[in-house]
Design a protein around this motif. Sequence first.
Motif, PDB file in Angstrom:
ATOM      1  N   ASN B  88      68.608  47.905   4.928  1.00 25.59           N
ATOM      2  CA  ASN B  88      68.466  48.082   6.473  1.00 25.59           C
ATOM      3  C   ASN B  88      69.852  47.656   7.221  1.00 25.59           C
ATOM      4  OD1 ASN B  88      65.926  49.077   6.300  1.00 25.59           O
ATOM      5  ND2 ASN B  88      64.857  46.894   6.519  1.00 25.59           N
ATOM      6  N   TYR B 110      72.048  59.095  -1.687  1.00 22.57           N
ATOM      7  CA  TYR B 110      71.985  57.667  -0.987  1.00 22.57           C
ATOM      8  C   TYR B 110      70.306  57.244  -1.440  1.00 22.57           C
ATOM      9  CZ  TYR B 110      75.747  58.278   2.137  1.00 22.57           C
ATOM     10  OH  TYR B 110      77.158  58.359   2.408  1.00 22.57           O
ATOM     11  N   ILE B 111      70.375  55.832  -1.615  1.00 23.39           N
ATOM     12  CA  ILE B 111      69.119  55.213  -2.241  1.00 23.39           C
ATOM     13  C   ILE B 111      68.909  54.260  -1.157  1.00 23.39           C
ATOM     14  CG2 ILE B 111      68.043  53.942  -4.062  1.00 23.39           C
ATOM     15  CD1 ILE B 111      70.873  55.734  -5.276  1.00 23.39           C
ATOM     16  N   HIS B 112      67.798  54.285  -0.295  1.00 25.24           N
ATOM     17  CA  HIS B 112      67.606  53.536   0.840  1.00 25.24           C
ATOM     18  C   HIS B 112      66.675  52.378   0.300  1.00 25.24           C
ATOM     19  CE1 HIS B 112      67.089  51.532   4.587  1.00 25.24           C
ATOM     20  NE2 HIS B 112      67.675  52.813   5.142  1.00 25.24           N
ATOM     21  N   GLN B 113      67.320  51.139   0.056  1.00 25.11           N
ATOM     22  CA  GLN B 113      66.551  50.089  -0.577  1.00 25.11           C
ATOM     23  C   GLN B 113      65.594  49.212   0.443  1.00 25.11           C
ATOM     24  OE1 GLN B 113      69.169  46.704  -1.856  1.00 25.11           O
ATOM     25  NE2 GLN B 113      67.464  45.822  -2.975  1.00 25.11           N
ATOM     26  N   GLY B 114      65.800  49.621   1.793  1.00 20.72           N
ATOM     27  CA  GLY B 114      64.906  48.746   2.649  1.00 20.72           C
ATOM     28  C   GLY B 114      65.450  47.406   2.866  1.00 20.72           C
ATOM     29  N   CYS B 125      65.638  50.574  -7.720  1.00 23.00           N
ATOM     30  CA  CYS B 125      65.196  51.704  -6.663  1.00 23.00           C
ATOM     31  C   CYS B 125      65.976  53.187  -7.167  1.00 23.00           C
ATOM     32  CB  CYS B 125      65.626  51.374  -5.306  1.00 23.00           C
ATOM     33  SG  CYS B 125      64.588  50.067  -4.541  1.00 23.00           S
TER      34      CYS B 125
END
Lengths: 58, 389
Positions: B88, B110-114, B125
């Motif tokens: 984020n 892209y790997i969106h981890q939050g 993730c």
Amino acid sequence: MQIVTLTCPNCGTVVSGNLLVETRSAECPGVDCAEILRLEHLSEEEQAVLREQPEQFR
Amino acid sequence: MLPGTVPTHSSPVGGKSHVDDQTETDIETVGNSMKGLVLAGGRGTRLRPFSYATTKHLLPLANRPLLEYIIENLKAAGITEVGIVVGNPSADVVRPHVGDGSRFGVDVTYIHQGEPLGLAHAVGCAEPFVGDDPFVVYFGDTIVDVDVMGRLVDRFDPSEHAAGLPLKEVDDPSRFGIVEMADDEIVRIHEKPDDPPTDLAYMGVLALTPTIFEYIDGLEPSDRGELELTDALDALVGGGEPVEYHVEDGLWRDVGTPTDVVETNRILLEGRERRVDGEVADAATVTGRVELESGAVVEPGATVRGPASIGADTRIESGASVGPYTSVGADCTIGKASIESSVVFDDVTVRKRERIVGSLLGSGTELTNGGDPEDGTQYVLGYDSRMTE
């Protein structure tokens, strides 16, 4: 602890389950991708895993 | 070899030994079956106030963002499929800067981890991205030699090893993930131990196979509510998985604090050559290894001492003294001041009769009037700061 993710079928961007729990649905954060990713795209089993995880991991 | 230059050689062979035992080979021929995974999802709390305005992964070091050194190192090791874990705090600035990776010659996913929930969570993730391939994990706040990355890839054989860990002797092992050894094997890995069993830390680059995901699945959140990579590696070792390790003597810097930024900037400038694309007035002094980008001007009566890097369209005015070990970003104006061992971001104005040392001046900063030219002053000023007394 199982980590649940959803992969965008359009661009391959991977989104963590905790992000989807937070927003329920989200536009794919991939570059120039407008795919809508929804919590419901996860399997029932994966949604159950998220529900059972500690609050910060949901 | 310092980051920012093109490597020609590295070392092959697996096993456990000191890096000096190796012979050299061409690293471009290896590693191209591996993927790279950059962990860039953290908040960078130790780098506030800068991490309020940007992410630490894009802080300028010798006038280039940290993340560019990382991608360049992966590319130099033959790794062109790169996953970047963003969170984020970092996603909105990393993606526009890196894009699809094509301008760096790599293919970025892209790997969106939050929320940043630990390094093991970040790696976990990435399982869909990694698939069945071996991969290099590269901490997003880490600088290593190009050769360190080459040796890691060369030595790691995914058919024999579940993990490859370059180790480094450190002065303060209580600050790092430290290995415990017995009979020349790693038997435990401890996170910031109170009573360190060795002074060997695992570095911010390591190689893994998908086996690690089995051990991440078995983790529970730590006391601080995160999934810890050290715990996953410790479980992997405890599970009897084969681990390649070697003791490195190459560069490894964790760029986690303002002091780290200044020191790493100094180290990277050491590796630069003199290159003057800008304009130097006849009565100006520019000595040593100075990079002067196009459009930059050093006016009569100004001095730049290398190692130093001056960004595009920056003006070093009469009476100013810049360097050594100083980088000044683009579109800056440096007037009657002396700046040493410092990192000046883009669009900064300094007209303060002062000796500025060991400082970070964030983008948009104005530092004008007053000051004491005799004393050395250290500033850590976030973006758009104003000191105009």
